[in-house]
Design an enzyme around this catalytic site. Structure first.
Site, short mmCIF file in Angstrom:
data_model
loop_
_atom_site.label_atom_id
_atom_site.label_comp_id
_atom_site.label_asym_id
_atom_site.label_seq_id
_atom_site.Cartn_x
_atom_site.Cartn_y
_atom_site.Cartn_z
N ASP A 103 0.84 -1.20 0.00
CA ASP A 103 0.00 0.00 0.00
C ASP A 103 0.88 1.26 0.00
OD1 ASP A 103 -2.18 -1.67 0.23
OD2 ASP A 103 -2.32 -1.46 2.41
N1 URA Z 1 -1.27 -5.96 3.84
C1 URA Z 1 -1.74 -4.69 3.86
O1 URA Z 1 -2.75 -4.42 4.47
N2 URA Z 1 -1.06 -3.74 3.21
C2 URA Z 1 0.10 -3.99 2.53
O2 URA Z 1 0.68 -3.07 1.96
C3 URA Z 1 0.58 -5.31 2.53
C4 URA Z 1 -0.12 -6.27 3.18
#
Ligand code: URA
Length: 237
Positions: A103
């Site tokens: 993310d």
């Molecule tokens: N899980 C999440 O919630 N975000 C990420 O970036 C990776 C795994």
């Protein structure tokens, strides 16, 4: 491979630039001045040099990035900076892309490569490659949660996750944990904690398969994979 294609791939400019370079007698093959851009070279055996410097040909690039927050795991985005914006031009011209996604507000280990086969192998759900995340959680995390995660939890859309291995580093009003999962659903770690009534306030990936984030790598910087890391990757292809 054609000489002009090889030099363009190695970042010596467009085919047109490379033709000019050859015309101006700056390129040598096995110490002889190269005369034609379309001459065929054996990238394994022939020694090509430009301005007297040997060109170390490689088709693929394999990078470990310590991703900072604020960057999108994509090669292009209309609004935000992408992880590709963190690369030097001489690496970016190989056109690497992120292996899986983190993310925008997640930090940590992100592999970048132009080797599609490897990227596919490492992200294929069937392979169940382990990914470990360090996270800060608002609220107490308990042994009950370890138990729940080990059985798998139900996400907001009804999806039942595979078992996750939760390790509690600090349990308090603000907790710190490590979670290892073998899947990569959208916002998976955040949603797994939501399913137990907790919120992730900081998330960092620290491991993917046998590749561990190099803590000596300053945030926002990257390096090529070591031979051992590359060996592991190539075994997955
Ligand atoms: N899980 C999440 O919630 N975000 C990420 O970036 C990776 C795994």
């Amino acid at each position: 491979m054609r000489l002009d294609k090889m030099l363009a791939h190695m970042g010596f400019g467009s085919r047109k630039d490379v033709k000019q370079l050859i015309k101006s007698r700056k390129v040598r093959i096995n110490n002889d001045i190269a005369k034609r851009p379309n001459v065929h070279i054996d990238t394994e055996r022939d020694e090509v040099s430009v301005h007297g410097e040997l060109v170390d040909y490689k088709e693929f690039i394999y990078l470990m990035l310590h991703k900072p927050q604020g960057f999108i795991s994509a090669t292009e985005d209309g609004y935000s900076q992408t992880v590709i914006d963190l690369l030097e031009v001489e690496d970016a011209h190989f056109e690497p892309f992120p292996v899986g996604r983190l993310d925008k507000d997640t930090e940590g280990l992100l592999l970048l490569t132009n080797d599609g086969k490897l990227a596919h192998a490492l992200t294929s759900p069937r392979r169940e490659i382990e990914k470990t995340y360090y996270a800060v959680i608002a609220g107490r995390v308990t042994d009950d949660h370890i138990e729940q995660f080990s059985r798998g939890v139900t996400l907001d859309d009804g999806y039942e996750t595979k078992p996750g291995h939760l390790r509690i580093l600090i349990s308090g009003n603000i907790s710190e944990i490590e979670l290892t999962i073998t899947e990569g659903k959208y916002h998976q770690v955040k949603r797994m904690f939501e399913s137990i009534g907790r919120r992730v306030t900081f998330l960092k990936r620290i491991r993917m398969g046998e590749i561990t984030l190099d803590e000596k790598l300053p945030i926002g910087s990257y390096r090529e994979l070591t031979d051992a890391e590359l060996d592991y990757c190539l075994r997955q292809r």
